[in-house]
Design a protein around this motif. Sequence first.
Motif, mmCIF file in Angstrom:
data_model
loop_
_atom_site.group_PDB
_atom_site.id
_atom_site.type_symbol
_atom_site.label_atom_id
_atom_site.label_comp_id
_atom_site.label_asym_id
_atom_site.label_seq_id
_atom_site.Cartn_x
_atom_site.Cartn_y
_atom_site.Cartn_z
ATOM 1 N N SER A 452 3.364 113.995 8.439
ATOM 2 C CA SER A 452 3.276 115.460 8.419
ATOM 3 C C SER A 452 4.642 116.131 8.489
ATOM 4 C CB SER A 452 2.411 115.956 9.583
ATOM 5 O OG SER A 452 3.080 115.756 10.824
ATOM 6 N N LYS A 453 5.652 115.393 8.951
ATOM 7 C CA LYS A 453 7.001 115.970 9.071
ATOM 8 C C LYS A 453 7.829 115.807 7.795
ATOM 9 C CE LYS A 453 6.796 117.378 13.359
ATOM 10 N NZ LYS A 453 5.340 117.223 13.531
ATOM 11 N N ASP A 491 -2.123 111.054 3.155
ATOM 12 C CA ASP A 491 -1.563 111.805 2.019
ATOM 13 C C ASP A 491 -0.041 111.733 1.983
ATOM 14 O OD1 ASP A 491 -4.067 112.625 1.095
ATOM 15 O OD2 ASP A 491 -4.089 114.381 2.395
ATOM 16 N N GLY A 492 0.451 110.543 2.232
ATOM 17 C CA GLY A 492 1.890 110.368 2.272
ATOM 18 C C GLY A 492 2.566 110.461 0.925
ATOM 19 N N VAL A 493 1.883 110.028 -0.146
ATOM 20 C CA VAL A 493 2.520 109.989 -1.466
ATOM 21 C C VAL A 493 2.948 111.380 -1.945
ATOM 22 C CG1 VAL A 493 2.180 109.457 -3.903
ATOM 23 C CG2 VAL A 493 1.444 107.825 -2.150
ATOM 24 N N PRO A 494 2.042 112.362 -1.994
ATOM 25 C CA PRO A 494 2.498 113.687 -2.447
ATOM 26 C C PRO A 494 3.574 114.283 -1.539
ATOM 27 C CG PRO A 494 0.251 113.797 -1.574
ATOM 28 C CD PRO A 494 0.585 112.352 -1.712
ATOM 29 N N ARG A 495 3.527 113.951 -0.264
ATOM 30 C CA ARG A 495 4.546 114.483 0.642
ATOM 31 C C ARG A 495 5.913 113.838 0.366
ATOM 32 N NH1 ARG A 495 2.641 117.370 5.128
ATOM 33 N NH2 ARG A 495 0.374 117.347 5.378
ATOM 34 N N VAL A 496 5.901 112.540 0.053
ATOM 35 C CA VAL A 496 7.168 111.884 -0.274
ATOM 36 C C VAL A 496 7.730 112.445 -1.569
ATOM 37 C CG1 VAL A 496 8.292 109.704 -0.851
ATOM 38 C CG2 VAL A 496 6.548 109.763 0.944
ATOM 39 N N LEU A 521 5.324 98.315 -3.615
ATOM 40 C CA LEU A 521 5.344 96.859 -3.486
ATOM 41 C C LEU A 521 4.313 96.366 -2.480
ATOM 42 C CD1 LEU A 521 9.203 96.251 -3.540
ATOM 43 C CD2 LEU A 521 7.564 95.786 -5.366
ATOM 44 N N ASN A 522 3.964 97.186 -1.493
ATOM 45 C CA ASN A 522 3.004 96.760 -0.467
ATOM 46 C C ASN A 522 1.553 96.980 -0.878
ATOM 47 O OD1 ASN A 522 5.081 95.983 1.257
ATOM 48 N ND2 ASN A 522 5.120 97.941 2.351
ATOM 49 N N VAL A 523 1.261 98.069 -1.605
ATOM 50 C CA VAL A 523 -0.143 98.381 -1.917
ATOM 51 C C VAL A 523 -0.350 98.765 -3.381
ATOM 52 C CG1 VAL A 523 -0.594 99.146 0.438
ATOM 53 C CG2 VAL A 523 0.111 100.817 -1.289
ATOM 54 N N GLY A 524 0.678 98.602 -4.209
ATOM 55 C CA GLY A 524 0.605 99.074 -5.595
ATOM 56 C C GLY A 524 -0.540 98.504 -6.391
ATOM 57 N N GLY A 525 -0.966 97.292 -6.091
ATOM 58 C CA GLY A 525 -2.032 96.683 -6.870
ATOM 59 C C GLY A 525 -3.404 97.124 -6.456
ATOM 60 N N ASN A 526 -3.518 97.872 -5.366
ATOM 61 C CA ASN A 526 -4.827 98.201 -4.822
ATOM 62 C C ASN A 526 -5.094 99.692 -4.686
ATOM 63 O OD1 ASN A 526 -5.318 95.402 -4.354
ATOM 64 N ND2 ASN A 526 -4.054 95.527 -2.518
ATOM 65 N N SER A 527 -4.177 100.517 -5.174
ATOM 66 C CA SER A 527 -4.351 101.945 -4.919
ATOM 67 C C SER A 527 -4.224 102.776 -6.178
ATOM 68 C CB SER A 527 -3.313 102.413 -3.885
ATOM 69 O OG SER A 527 -3.396 103.792 -3.691
ATOM 70 N N ARG A 528 -5.230 103.614 -6.414
ATOM 71 C CA ARG A 528 -5.156 104.565 -7.516
ATOM 72 C C ARG A 528 -4.291 105.772 -7.149
ATOM 73 N NH1 ARG A 528 -11.379 104.931 -9.811
ATOM 74 N NH2 ARG A 528 -11.602 102.712 -10.368
ATOM 75 N N VAL A 529 -4.064 105.955 -5.844
ATOM 76 C CA VAL A 529 -3.295 107.120 -5.394
ATOM 77 C C VAL A 529 -1.912 107.108 -6.020
ATOM 78 C CG1 VAL A 529 -2.282 108.258 -3.383
ATOM 79 C CG2 VAL A 529 -4.550 107.222 -3.228
ATOM 80 N N LEU A 530 -1.324 105.920 -6.126
ATOM 81 C CA LEU A 530 0.024 105.815 -6.660
ATOM 82 C C LEU A 530 0.059 106.191 -8.138
ATOM 83 C CD1 LEU A 530 1.148 102.491 -4.944
ATOM 84 C CD2 LEU A 530 1.779 104.822 -4.301
ATOM 85 N N GLU A 531 -0.983 105.751 -8.875
ATOM 86 C CA GLU A 531 -1.026 106.068 -10.304
ATOM 87 C C GLU A 531 -1.309 107.545 -10.530
ATOM 88 O OE1 GLU A 531 -3.494 104.796 -14.356
ATOM 89 O OE2 GLU A 531 -4.021 103.954 -12.399
#
Length: 580
Positions: A452-453, A491-496, A521-531
């Motif tokens: 959140s920060k 919701d870390g991706v949009p914040r980053v 590298l840690n979760v790229g194969g399992n998450s649609r959030v990144l795409e």
Amino acid sequence: MAQHHKTIQQQLALQILLADGLVKSVKQLQPSKVDCSEIAKLAAQLAHLLRSTARLVSSFTTAFYDRPLGAIFSNLSLNLERAQTLVRKCKQRSGIFRQVFAIATAADVRRVSNVLESSIADIRWLLSVFVPDDNAGVINPSLPPIASNDPVLAWVWSNIATVQHSTRLKDRVEAANSLGSLAGDSDRNKKMIVEEDGIPPLLKLLKDGASPESQIAAASTLLALATDEETIGSFVRSQAIPAIVQALNDSTSVVVRTNVINLVSKMAEIDSRVQEDFGRENVMRPIVTFLANDIVLDDVTYHFNSSLSFNKRKETATASPEQKLNLKISCARALWSLSKDSLSNSRKITETKALICLAKLIEHSTDETQELQINCLKTVTELASVAESNPELRRQVFKPNLPAARALLDQLLRVVNHEPNPKLVVPAITIIGSLARTFPAKETRILGPLVSKLDHEVTEIANESVITLTKFICPDNFNRVEHSNAILEFDGVPRVIGFLKSSENIKIQVLGVRLLCYLVLNVGGNSRVLEEGGVVSVIENGGRNVVAQCPDMKELVAKAVHHLNVFQGGGRMHRQGCVP
């Protein structure tokens, strides 16, 4: 000390022999020669004063402060030799040149008489400094001729001599304060006080503990002198560290303790080498004790915790709430200075109840206690930083299931979630980052506040949050995958991505790109959030600039892009193949 006195007596004996020899030489002149009777008279006065000085030196049971004496001797030897040379010339002249010589030499006699009178004034001044209450027949000029070109030198000499030798405590206190005032006027004065051996008498005044006033005067002046590594080296050579620790252990005054602890802090901050010296003297023990006093732990108010106890007289001095707060502020600052990059000191501090005390002090948030909170957080920051590179200390002290560590974490999260002051929030986030490897995967209450920060309006808070989140998901962290998934859930991706877009500063770009790469590298194969968040284009576009400025990021960026292309590219083809 006996050898010291012997050396001074030997120097005095030599000067007396020279003065007596001059008197004898003048008496051997023929009556018809140049009148040198004034020189003989002055030489006799010198011999008398030198014998008085010898008796004075022998009367002292402590080491005699001989710095002004050495300078006076140096001039006196030259002046006596000059007079003796003139007398020898008077013996040799004869015949038709006698009258001419007598006229020329009369001026020399006056000049020699003047320099001998200056030496007499110097010695009289010296005696007046050392015997201020019994100086019958001794003129007390405000400034000796030897220091006429540098009045400060005479003031430094007289004040140091008074601090070291005066039998009246009031005079010693006034002299110590005068030295402090001189030190505050200029760096040159500070250097002069140190070079003229002013440190040992001040340390003795501090250690003797004759009164709180005397200790405050000594500590304040030493604090004014402690300005660079060279001076701190002089402190150490003068055995300052054991003297300071002894004064701290023995003092019953809150104000004295505060001043002495401030001196410890300043010395450790200026020269890191004295950290270990103070550690060997275990200065942390009284400091932690003073910090812990009156703190309620487990429904018990600790007045000098039994685990921290040491030989102390009963505290008799009363102190105001403000004085007690100032003492705690100084204690926290000193622990910060002593623990910085020091494993041994950090161990000694954490072996006490310091951590739980620091957590309790961080908890109480008021305008009056904010400086104390900041100093406590700085101390914990240093302790955590040392623990970050030392797994054993990290496990022994900061493991989350330990009561002190748990209490500390509660306060750190409270600060991150509720404190508005960046001076409190930034170090709290830094501490969490240093301890990132101690938190289990199930500890979910930490990452949410940090995420959140990321879009915080204060740049320092956002930057520190990125650094700390990176430590949670970097390759060194065993739970990096679980922590990465938690960041995505918050919701870390949009914040980053927003963090990266908020500034063109290359350092900020590096922070954000590194965090995104680790997430990929840690979760790229399992998450649609990144795409769906357009991470590929963000890394590719941001990565070009980052790699251009920081070549060491090239491999990490390339791996992340490849990882996304492989997994998300395949995912896209699979989904497209399933469309009717």
